[in-house]
Scaffold this motif. Structure first.
Motif, PDB file in Angstrom:
ATOM      1  N   ASP A 255     -42.871  50.923   0.975  1.00 12.64           N
ATOM      2  CA  ASP A 255     -43.543  51.979   0.203  1.00 12.64           C
ATOM      3  C   ASP A 255     -43.930  53.179   1.058  1.00 12.64           C
ATOM      4  OD1 ASP A 255     -43.283  50.500  -2.086  1.00 12.64           O
ATOM      5  OD2 ASP A 255     -45.352  49.812  -2.127  1.00 12.64           O
ATOM      6  N   ASP A 256     -44.240  52.947   2.348  1.00 12.24           N
ATOM      7  CA  ASP A 256     -44.637  54.047   3.227  1.00 12.24           C
ATOM      8  C   ASP A 256     -43.437  54.759   3.857  1.00 12.24           C
ATOM      9  OD1 ASP A 256     -43.752  52.238   5.138  1.00 12.24           O
ATOM     10  OD2 ASP A 256     -45.701  52.057   6.146  1.00 12.24           O
TER      11      ASP A 256
ATOM     12  N   PRO B 123     -48.959  48.296  -8.196  1.00 18.11           N
ATOM     13  CA  PRO B 123     -49.349  46.890  -8.319  1.00 18.11           C
ATOM     14  C   PRO B 123     -48.359  45.998  -7.571  1.00 18.11           C
ATOM     15  CG  PRO B 123     -48.264  47.598 -10.314  1.00 18.11           C
ATOM     16  CD  PRO B 123     -48.380  48.825  -9.442  1.00 18.11           C
ATOM     17  N   PHE B 124     -48.826  44.824  -7.183  1.00 24.76           N
ATOM     18  CA  PHE B 124     -47.996  43.894  -6.436  1.00 24.76           C
ATOM     19  C   PHE B 124     -46.771  43.486  -7.250  1.00 24.76           C
ATOM     20  CE2 PHE B 124     -46.818  39.464  -5.507  1.00 24.76           C
ATOM     21  CZ  PHE B 124     -46.343  39.652  -4.221  1.00 24.76           C
ATOM     22  N   GLN B 125     -45.608  43.504  -6.595  1.00 27.00           N
ATOM     23  CA  GLN B 125     -44.356  43.075  -7.218  1.00 27.00           C
ATOM     24  C   GLN B 125     -43.853  41.840  -6.480  1.00 27.00           C
ATOM     25  OE1 GLN B 125     -42.748  44.516  -9.906  1.00 27.00           O
ATOM     26  NE2 GLN B 125     -44.579  45.766 -10.070  1.00 27.00           N
ATOM     27  N   PRO B 126     -43.647  40.716  -7.188  1.00 27.77           N
ATOM     28  CA  PRO B 126     -43.108  39.520  -6.524  1.00 27.77           C
ATOM     29  C   PRO B 126     -41.773  39.834  -5.836  1.00 27.77           C
ATOM     30  CG  PRO B 126     -43.879  38.977  -8.712  1.00 27.77           C
ATOM     31  CD  PRO B 126     -43.903  40.476  -8.608  1.00 27.77           C
ATOM     32  N   PHE B 127     -41.467  39.097  -4.790  1.00 22.76           N
ATOM     33  CA  PHE B 127     -40.224  39.300  -4.045  1.00 22.76           C
ATOM     34  C   PHE B 127     -39.700  37.960  -3.553  1.00 22.76           C
ATOM     35  CE2 PHE B 127     -43.798  39.912  -1.189  1.00 22.76           C
ATOM     36  CZ  PHE B 127     -43.483  39.105  -0.107  1.00 22.76           C
ATOM     37  N   GLY B 128     -38.424  37.935  -3.201  1.00 23.44           N
ATOM     38  CA  GLY B 128     -37.803  36.728  -2.677  1.00 23.44           C
ATOM     39  C   GLY B 128     -37.816  36.720  -1.160  1.00 23.44           C
ATOM     40  N   ILE B 129     -37.832  35.519  -0.603  1.00 20.86           N
ATOM     41  CA  ILE B 129     -37.780  35.324   0.848  1.00 20.86           C
ATOM     42  C   ILE B 129     -36.608  34.383   1.136  1.00 20.86           C
ATOM     43  CG2 ILE B 129     -38.993  34.410   2.874  1.00 20.86           C
ATOM     44  CD1 ILE B 129     -41.621  34.966   1.302  1.00 20.86           C
ATOM     45  N   GLY B 130     -35.789  34.760   2.100  1.00 21.67           N
ATOM     46  CA  GLY B 130     -34.641  33.934   2.460  1.00 21.67           C
ATOM     47  C   GLY B 130     -34.728  33.465   3.900  1.00 21.67           C
ATOM     48  N   ALA B 131     -34.280  32.238   4.116  1.00 24.58           N
ATOM     49  CA  ALA B 131     -34.124  31.677   5.462  1.00 24.58           C
ATOM     50  C   ALA B 131     -32.616  31.628   5.708  1.00 24.58           C
ATOM     51  CB  ALA B 131     -34.737  30.286   5.542  1.00 24.58           C
ATOM     52  N   VAL B 132     -32.143  32.437   6.656  1.00 25.68           N
ATOM     53  CA  VAL B 132     -30.711  32.586   6.895  1.00 25.68           C
ATOM     54  C   VAL B 132     -30.360  32.046   8.273  1.00 25.68           C
ATOM     55  CG1 VAL B 132     -28.837  34.272   7.135  1.00 25.68           C
ATOM     56  CG2 VAL B 132     -30.562  34.554   5.339  1.00 25.68           C
ATOM     57  N   GLU B 133     -29.355  31.164   8.313  1.00 22.63           N
ATOM     58  CA  GLU B 133     -28.860  30.653   9.589  1.00 22.63           C
ATOM     59  C   GLU B 133     -27.839  31.648  10.123  1.00 22.63           C
ATOM     60  OE1 GLU B 133     -27.384  26.470  11.379  1.00 22.63           O
ATOM     61  OE2 GLU B 133     -26.212  27.205   9.681  1.00 22.63           O
ATOM     62  N   LEU B 134     -28.158  32.257  11.268  1.00 19.05           N
ATOM     63  CA  LEU B 134     -27.281  33.267  11.848  1.00 19.05           C
ATOM     64  C   LEU B 134     -25.944  32.661  12.235  1.00 19.05           C
ATOM     65  CD1 LEU B 134     -29.737  35.341  14.068  1.00 19.05           C
ATOM     66  CD2 LEU B 134     -29.083  35.691  11.672  1.00 19.05           C
ATOM     67  N   GLU B 135     -24.893  33.430  12.009  1.00 23.88           N
ATOM     68  CA  GLU B 135     -23.520  32.960  12.173  1.00 23.88           C
ATOM     69  C   GLU B 135     -23.223  32.428  13.575  1.00 23.88           C
ATOM     70  OE1 GLU B 135     -19.060  34.868  11.607  1.00 23.88           O
ATOM     71  OE2 GLU B 135     -20.773  35.781  10.613  1.00 23.88           O
ATOM     72  N   LYS B 136     -23.493  33.200  14.595  1.00 23.48           N
ATOM     73  CA  LYS B 136     -23.158  32.800  15.970  1.00 23.48           C
ATOM     74  C   LYS B 136     -24.250  31.946  16.604  1.00 23.48           C
ATOM     75  CE  LYS B 136     -22.444  34.763  20.561  1.00 23.48           C
ATOM     76  NZ  LYS B 136     -22.467  36.003  21.349  1.00 23.48           N
ATOM     77  N   GLU B 137     -25.498  32.352  16.436  1.00 26.31           N
ATOM     78  CA  GLU B 137     -26.614  31.743  17.155  1.00 26.31           C
ATOM     79  C   GLU B 137     -27.067  30.411  16.563  1.00 26.31           C
ATOM     80  OE1 GLU B 137     -26.503  34.805  15.869  1.00 26.31           O
ATOM     81  OE2 GLU B 137     -26.384  36.091  17.628  1.00 26.31           O
ATOM     82  N   LYS B 138     -26.755  30.172  15.280  1.00 27.50           N
ATOM     83  CA  LYS B 138     -27.143  28.936  14.579  1.00 27.50           C
ATOM     84  C   LYS B 138     -28.657  28.744  14.578  1.00 27.50           C
ATOM     85  CE  LYS B 138     -22.913  28.065  13.666  1.00 27.50           C
ATOM     86  NZ  LYS B 138     -22.431  28.620  12.410  1.00 27.50           N
ATOM     87  N   MET B 139     -29.385  29.860  14.503  1.00 27.89           N
ATOM     88  CA  MET B 139     -30.839  29.807  14.386  1.00 27.89           C
ATOM     89  C   MET B 139     -31.233  30.368  13.027  1.00 27.89           C
ATOM     90  SD  MET B 139     -31.906  32.968  16.951  1.00 27.89           S
ATOM     91  CE  MET B 139     -33.627  32.928  16.641  1.00 27.89           C
ATOM     92  N   ILE B 140     -32.371  29.937  12.509  1.00 19.25           N
ATOM     93  CA  ILE B 140     -32.843  30.365  11.201  1.00 19.25           C
ATOM     94  C   ILE B 140     -33.791  31.553  11.363  1.00 19.25           C
ATOM     95  CG2 ILE B 140     -34.060  29.666   9.099  1.00 19.25           C
ATOM     96  CD1 ILE B 140     -31.525  28.017   9.580  1.00 19.25           C
TER      97      ILE B 140
ATOM     98  N   ASN C  26     -39.661  32.299  -3.754  1.00 23.98           N
ATOM     99  CA  ASN C  26     -40.208  33.558  -4.229  1.00 23.98           C
ATOM    100  C   ASN C  26     -41.679  33.652  -3.844  1.00 23.98           C
ATOM    101  OD1 ASN C  26     -41.211  31.646  -5.962  1.00 23.98           O
ATOM    102  ND2 ASN C  26     -40.653  32.702  -7.827  1.00 23.98           N
ATOM    103  N   ALA C  27     -42.124  34.868  -3.642  1.00 22.82           N
ATOM    104  CA  ALA C  27     -43.531  35.136  -3.329  1.00 22.82           C
ATOM    105  C   ALA C  27     -44.126  35.774  -4.575  1.00 22.82           C
ATOM    106  CB  ALA C  27     -43.659  36.052  -2.125  1.00 22.82           C
ATOM    107  N   VAL C  28     -44.730  34.955  -5.413  1.00 25.18           N
ATOM    108  CA  VAL C  28     -45.273  35.459  -6.671  1.00 25.18           C
ATOM    109  C   VAL C  28     -46.762  35.785  -6.554  1.00 25.18           C
ATOM    110  CG1 VAL C  28     -43.568  34.324  -8.127  1.00 25.18           C
ATOM    111  CG2 VAL C  28     -45.665  33.132  -7.533  1.00 25.18           C
ATOM    112  N   TYR C  29     -47.315  35.613  -5.359  1.00 24.29           N
ATOM    113  CA  TYR C  29     -48.715  35.935  -5.102  1.00 24.29           C
ATOM    114  C   TYR C  29     -48.757  37.013  -4.026  1.00 24.29           C
ATOM    115  CZ  TYR C  29     -47.731  33.225  -0.983  1.00 24.29           C
ATOM    116  OH  TYR C  29     -47.154  32.776   0.187  1.00 24.29           O
ATOM    117  N   GLN C  30     -49.814  37.784  -3.994  1.00 24.07           N
ATOM    118  CA  GLN C  30     -49.945  38.820  -2.975  1.00 24.07           C
ATOM    119  C   GLN C  30     -50.383  38.182  -1.666  1.00 24.07           C
ATOM    120  OE1 GLN C  30     -51.924  42.365  -4.170  1.00 24.07           O
ATOM    121  NE2 GLN C  30     -52.342  43.007  -2.071  1.00 24.07           N
TER     122      GLN C  30
END
Length: 137
Positions: free
Chosen positions: A125-126, A80-97, A66-70
């Protein structure tokens, strides 16, 4: 009317969006974002020719936080800043993150490594669109 992408040429604006990468014609190594140098970064390859390709739109959650800091500039955060999650996803075919924000409403407490994920588009937001990762239901 479809919103403009936050980054031109990085993803499609289709109903089922794809990230746009490229692939070395000599060894098959995939790159995202697209490799802009004239040579393959694979140390076992001396390829210099690449083909643009849409990447898998699904994959497996490899890690998350999670990104709890701006974040600092040039990141433009909502006020105001809202915390958000960050995911690292391994692509199905390419096997890259590939890293990306998690879709709005994703509860980090419900995630675990290995969760199936899919690419979605959400407005900032924009009003410009960006890619995010969403749990496959």
């Amino acid at each position: 009317m479809m919103s403009a992408p936050v980054l031109d040429g990085w993803f499609t604006l289709d109903e089922r969006p794809h990230l746009l990468g490229n692939r070395c014609r000599a060894c098959g190594t995939y790159y995202f974002p697209k490799l802009s140098t004239g040579f393959c970064r694979n140390p076992d390859c001396d390829g210099e020719a690449f083909e643009d390709t849409p990447l898998s739109r699904t994959g497996t959650l490899w890690s998350f936080t999670n990104a709890v800091y701006q974040p600092p500039a040039p990141y433009v955060a909502s006020e105001p800043f809202q915390p958000f999650g960050i995911g690292a996803v391994e692509l199905e075919k390419e096997k890259m993150i590939v890293l990306g924000q998690l879709a709005t409403g994703t509860e980090l407490s419900s995630l675990k490594a290995g969760t199936p994920m899919e690419l979605v588009l959400e407005p900032l937001d924009d009003g410009k669109l960006t890619w995010k990762w969403k749990v496959v239901r």
